[in-house]
Design an enzyme around this catalytic site. Structure first.
Site, PDB file in Angstrom:
ATOM      1  CD  GLU A   1      -2.861  -0.858   2.346  1.00  0.00           C
ATOM      2  OE1 GLU A   1      -3.839  -1.695   2.411  1.00  0.00           O
ATOM      3  OE2 GLU A   1      -2.562   0.038   3.429  1.00  0.00           O
TER       4      GLU A   1
ATOM      5  CB  CYS B   1       2.889   7.405   3.585  1.00  0.00           C
ATOM      6  SG  CYS B   1       3.269   6.221   4.598  1.00  0.00           S
TER       7      CYS B   1
ATOM      8  CB  CYS C   1       7.721  -5.183   9.046  1.00  0.00           C
ATOM      9  SG  CYS C   1       9.204  -4.597   9.897  1.00  0.00           S
TER      10      CYS C   1
ATOM     11  CB  CYS D   1       6.702  -2.915  16.687  1.00  0.00           C
ATOM     12  SG  CYS D   1       8.607  -2.350  16.098  1.00  0.00           S
TER      13      CYS D   1
ATOM     14  CB  CYS E   1       3.677  -2.214  13.900  1.00  0.00           C
ATOM     15  SG  CYS E   1       3.635  -1.964  12.281  1.00  0.00           S
TER      16      CYS E   1
ATOM     17  CB  CYS F   1       1.314   7.541   7.645  1.00  0.00           C
ATOM     18  SG  CYS F   1       2.617   7.424   6.423  1.00  0.00           S
TER      19      CYS F   1
HETATM   20  N1  SAH Z   1       9.509   0.431   9.996  1.00  0.00           N
HETATM   21  C1  SAH Z   1       9.691   1.946  10.091  1.00  0.00           C
HETATM   22  C2  SAH Z   1       8.715   2.542   9.065  1.00  0.00           C
HETATM   23  C3  SAH Z   1       7.360   2.238   8.804  1.00  0.00           C
HETATM   24  S1  SAH Z   1       6.185   2.545  10.263  1.00  0.00           S
HETATM   25  C4  SAH Z   1       9.530   2.361  11.443  1.00  0.00           C
HETATM   26  O1  SAH Z   1       9.059   1.740  12.524  1.00  0.00           O
HETATM   27  O2  SAH Z   1       9.745   3.697  11.355  1.00  0.00           O
HETATM   28  C5  SAH Z   1       5.764   4.035  10.439  1.00  0.00           C
HETATM   29  C6  SAH Z   1       5.329   4.751  11.812  1.00  0.00           C
HETATM   30  O3  SAH Z   1       4.102   4.184  11.834  1.00  0.00           O
HETATM   31  C7  SAH Z   1       6.293   4.229  12.925  1.00  0.00           C
HETATM   32  O4  SAH Z   1       6.627   5.544  13.615  1.00  0.00           O
HETATM   33  C8  SAH Z   1       5.557   3.212  13.535  1.00  0.00           C
HETATM   34  O5  SAH Z   1       5.814   2.955  14.811  1.00  0.00           O
HETATM   35  C9  SAH Z   1       3.993   3.909  13.157  1.00  0.00           C
HETATM   36  N2  SAH Z   1       3.009   3.003  13.641  1.00  0.00           N
HETATM   37  C10 SAH Z   1       3.017   1.813  13.440  1.00  0.00           C
HETATM   38  N3  SAH Z   1       1.754   1.248  13.936  1.00  0.00           N
HETATM   39  C11 SAH Z   1       0.892   2.273  14.314  1.00  0.00           C
HETATM   40  C12 SAH Z   1      -0.329   2.605  14.917  1.00  0.00           C
HETATM   41  N4  SAH Z   1      -1.189   1.258  14.929  1.00  0.00           N
HETATM   42  N5  SAH Z   1      -0.580   3.623  15.377  1.00  0.00           N
HETATM   43  C13 SAH Z   1       0.223   4.646  15.136  1.00  0.00           C
HETATM   44  N6  SAH Z   1       1.426   4.547  14.643  1.00  0.00           N
HETATM   45  C14 SAH Z   1       1.944   3.296  14.049  1.00  0.00           C
HETATM   46 FE1  SF4 Z   2       8.444  -2.944  11.340  1.00  0.00          FE
HETATM   47 FE2  SF4 Z   2       6.061  -1.793  12.017  1.00  0.00          FE
HETATM   48 FE3  SF4 Z   2       8.118  -2.047  13.887  1.00  0.00          FE
HETATM   49 FE4  SF4 Z   2       8.253  -0.178  11.600  1.00  0.00          FE
HETATM   50  S1  SF4 Z   2       6.802  -0.237  13.300  1.00  0.00           S
HETATM   51  S2  SF4 Z   2       9.933  -1.687  12.482  1.00  0.00           S
HETATM   52  S3  SF4 Z   2       6.982  -1.420  10.018  1.00  0.00           S
HETATM   53  S4  SF4 Z   2       6.872  -3.657  12.825  1.00  0.00           S
END
Ligand code: SAH
Ligand code: SF4
Length: 380
Positions: free
Chosen positions: A100, A121, A128, A132, A135, A359
């Site tokens: 996406e 974005c 991934c 985390c 996420c 995003c």
């Molecule tokens: N992997 C990279 C980039 C992709 S995630 C990273 O982690 O930075 C982009 C951003 O969205 C990151 O800051 C991530 O922590 C945040 N994010 C992920 N899931 C989220 C959620 N459910 N609500 C708000 N932000 C979220």
């Molecule tokens: Fe991967 Fe989501 Fe963690 Fe970014 S926030 S490193 S996309 S698992």
């Protein structure tokens, strides 16, 4: 590896080449050097969707290109528009995988003015590997890296989509003039393809988007941050911190066990020193997890050390993940406490939440069959 095929001997994708490579194979094939500018123009400025379209290239050259390279445009599987104008694109890749991108229009200013800034974005991987806890992409697990052209074509395909609507861009510049690598995946874990894609976004022969308009977001791959610091371009760096002590960060971001905070922060300092640029720290507020006073204390210490701006993002709940967004009151209290400690802090209002297009919270749930959805833990 040859110029025109990858390690597996598959033809290379044309939209991953840079100016030096184009110059080399065109010269080798006996073409004049102005053909390089023409070819790159078709690829990255006119956003050609096929080699056949490149009408001012001689037929012989178009045949040579078709024989040596592939050109596989992303296929738009679905488009969803949010009430606030955010558009989510679901792309089908050549091997059937789905990714996406999200197009976010600039906010309308208080005076009613609207800038022509559009942020795109962009995803860097299918899924991934970093897992985390909060996420959706992490929940899905890792499938594969995106090739450079699959990163590049997310921007080009949005331009083609825009032109196909008959809205001829008034300027030759791309519609998406602000790129954030905050889609699915960890960009710094796909380093070589990321760097090539950024080169194509940024170069005058490519899309000519200023490096300061390109942001790489990372969960904290310290060695790759140091590597990125050595590149000459002034790309913007955003750190997904989400915990200001190792204790809290270890719980929600497994990467912290590999590169604990001290290692991450010192890599950030190296980046800042090399670029002379401000880093952004992103901090999701998750109810009862990272909103306590000890986090305010630790976060303000880190922010002062890095002299960075902190962006607070109230957590966007994800199906299948048992974490909640804190109350507005908790968000306000956290922000004010940082502010009183002299930290530059903003609260980011996510756009497109009604279509799950926030995003960093990209989800493909709706595209999966029910059984598949369950196997993926309802993530995407
Ligand atoms: N992997 C990279 C980039 C992709 S995630 C990273 O982690 O930075 C982009 C951003 O969205 C990151 O800051 C991530 O922590 C945040 N994010 C992920 N899931 C989220 C959620 N459910 N609500 C708000 N932000 C979220
Ligand atoms: Fe991967 Fe989501 Fe963690 Fe970014 S926030 S490193 S996309 S698992």
């Amino acid at each position: 590896m040859s110029e025109t095929s990858d390690r597996a001997g598959k033809p290379r994708e044309l939209r991953s080449i840079n100016a030096d490579e184009a110059e080399r194979f065109l010269t080798e094939w006996g073409h004049k050097s102005y053909r390089t500018t023409q070819l790159l123009g078709w690829l990255y400025k006119k956003r050609a969707g096929s080699i056949a379209e490149m009408s001012d290239l001689p037929l012989e050259l178009r045949d040579q290109l078709s024989g040596a390279f592939s050109l596989l445009p992303l296929e738009l599987a679905r488009e969803q528009r949010s009430r606030d104008g955010t558009v989510k694109f679901l792309w089908r890749l050549a091997d059937g995988e789905l990714i996406e991108s999200v197009l976010i229009p600039a906010s309308i200013g208080r005076d009613g003015s609207q800038s022509d800034r559009h942020t795109l974005c962009v995803s860097s991987q299918v899924g991934c590997a970093y897992g985390c806890k909060f996420c959706a992409s992490g929940l899905m697990g890792y499938k594969r890296n995106l090739d450079a052209y699959e990163i590049v074509d997310q921007v080009l395909a949005v331009e083609r989509w825009h032109l196909a609507k008959g809205v001829e861009s008034p300027k030759p510049e791309p519609l998406a003039n602000n790129i954030v690598m905050m889609g699915m995946g960890e960009p710094l874990a796909n380093y070589a393809n990321l760097i090539r894609a950024l080169e194509i976004f940024n170069a005058p022969w490519g899309m000519n988007i200023g490096a300061r308009k390109i942001t790489v977001s990372t969960s904290g791959l310290a060695p790759q941050i140091r590597r990125l610091a050595e590149t000459p371009q002034q790309y913007h760096l955003a750190i997904s911190l989400h915990g200001a002590t190792d204790e809290v960060r270890d719980k929600i971001m497994p990467i912290n066990r590999k590169y604990p905070l001290e290692e991450l922060i010192s890599a950030c300092e190296a980046y800042q020193q090399a670029k002379g640029r401000m880093i952004w720290v992103e901090y999701i507020l998750i109810d009862g997890v990272n909103t306590g006073p000890e986090q305010v204390e630790a976060l303000s210490g880190l922010a002062k050390r890095l002299q960075c701006k902190v962006n607070l993002i109230p957590y966007n709940p994800v199906d299948g993940i048992d974490l909640q967004r804190p109350s507005d009151e908790t968000v306000g209290r956290f922000r004010d406490a940082l502010h009183h400690k002299g930290v530059r802090v903003t609260v980011r209002i996510e756009k497109g939440t009604d279509i799950d297009a926030a995003c960093g919270q990209l989800r493909l749930k709706s595209e999966k069959k029910p059984a598949e959805t369950q196997a993926l833990g309802q993530a995407g």
